[in-house]
Design an enzyme around this catalytic site. Sequence first.
Site, PDB file in Angstrom:
ATOM      1  N   ASP A  17       0.788  -1.226   0.148  1.00  0.00           N
ATOM      2  CA  ASP A  17      -0.132   0.048  -0.072  1.00  0.00           C
ATOM      3  C   ASP A  17       1.011   1.386  -0.175  1.00  0.00           C
ATOM      4  OD1 ASP A  17      -2.960   0.914   0.639  1.00  0.00           O
ATOM      5  OD2 ASP A  17      -1.615   2.366   1.630  1.00  0.00           O
TER       6      ASP A  17
ATOM      7  N   GLU B 187      -4.634   2.518  -4.446  1.00  0.00           N
ATOM      8  CA  GLU B 187      -2.816   2.415  -4.391  1.00  0.00           C
ATOM      9  C   GLU B 187      -2.486   1.084  -3.850  1.00  0.00           C
ATOM     10  OE1 GLU B 187      -4.733   4.518  -0.667  1.00  0.00           O
ATOM     11  OE2 GLU B 187      -5.114   4.238  -2.733  1.00  0.00           O
TER      12      GLU B 187
END
Length: 512
Positions: free
Chosen positions: A390, A433
């Site tokens: 992440d 993301e």
Amino acid sequence: MADRPASEIARETLKQLAARRLPPTPDNYRALYEEIAGVRGPAPFPEAGLRSILRVMPAQTPAQKRLLEQFERAVTQKDWALLQSTLVGYANQGLSAVATVAVAADGPDNAAEPSVLPEEFAQLLARLVETTLPALGEEDVRIHEMAQQLTAFLRSPRPSIATAQQMLGNFSYRLSFTTEEQAAIRERLLELLHMVFENIAVLSANDLWLQGQAEALKAATTPPITLRRLDGVQRRLKDVIIKQAQAHGRSLEAQEQMKALLSSFIERLAKMTVASDVYHETLERCATQIGQATTLEEIAPVLQEAMQATRSMALDSRLIHAELEDLRIRTEQRQAEIVRLQEELAQVSEQVRHDPLTGALNRKGLDEAMEREIARARRLGAPLCLALLDLDNFKELNDRLGHVTGDAALVHLAEVTRSVMRSQDLLGRYGGEEFVLLLPDTTLESGVEAMKRLQRELSTRLFMQGKEKVLITFSAGVVQLQDTETSAEALLRADAAMYLAKRAGKNRVVAA
């Protein structure tokens, strides 16, 4: 007799050799010497037989290699005690079947030279031969016959080492030619496939929707070829073919509709031409009648007919003009639809299982890859690692530099990751993301180290936004798949570990 001098015993031994007409070999001399002296010396050390056993002893594990070196040292030094210790070591590993030299309890006198293959070793050889055959094809009938004879012999009771050695030698000699032929056939097939795919690409230069398929096939048939790559391309092309068939069908339908519109257009033009011809004939006839008239009464009906024909012509012209304008609009719409469908066909090859922004696997492609790799890992008993990444501070990056820069940062991360990954590793965009990395044949410790190596690589390749250097970092959770764990359960554990990495200060890797 044991008190006689050794020289006297030696002379008597030579006399007996001559009297008995025995060849003066060391074995005959030793036997007569012991008979005359009335004593029995130690049995000769069977070095030749032990070295033949040494050649077939297993040496797969470090412990087996150590025992094999010890076995060779015992034979070289003719050390019975060391030899006995070595065989006991093999027995403790559950490999007593390969210890074909039996050292009797009353000493080395009863040591016998081996002549029979151990049953377990013979069974392993038979399975090895059978496993090799499917890769050789069916063209060479003789090698299949030799394999059947060899496996039948190896599975027979107490197979002879000498016979097995001879049969294995003949089989391996024949096998070398067959494998060379199969390698040549494989290379030639790949060359032919490349020619076909290149020809498809050339012939479909104007059909962009075929380019993705041709490029994928060329890449899949470029050595080194792995089953994983071929399986991935097969799945991708199967989905592409279905979607392209649907889009291509809609494109053909739009083209047929456009053809119908053009036919209607031509039909209207033809009617307009016929109406124009009738109108001109009417006017010419009226002009002739006016030229021949002598009174106004004769001209009046002719003028009435001409005016009626003119009004009718004008009305037909307006109607036909309206129809033609409608046809023009509908034709332009169909043309736009065809262009849109062609663009859709051009893009569908790349967007089936891949994220259009980063080129990584999308959720569908990632789910299929995870199930495939999990099945493979369990089938082979191999470790499989999964890492959930992440990007750190991604919202702040978007807010400060804009979404275009945020997208560019995701692309940068994907490109750096692919440059560090092995060929068997798989990258997928999990959402937003977040990315998932599948690491086959990787333990948990190695997976954590791989993520740390990726972090170091990202720190050396700064992301440039105009003249500003932006450091891209990520937090990651790494798990090793457990025996009965599903992909969803593994992702949950990786997500929990990634959350801990975020809490610990970001730009960290945590193992679950």
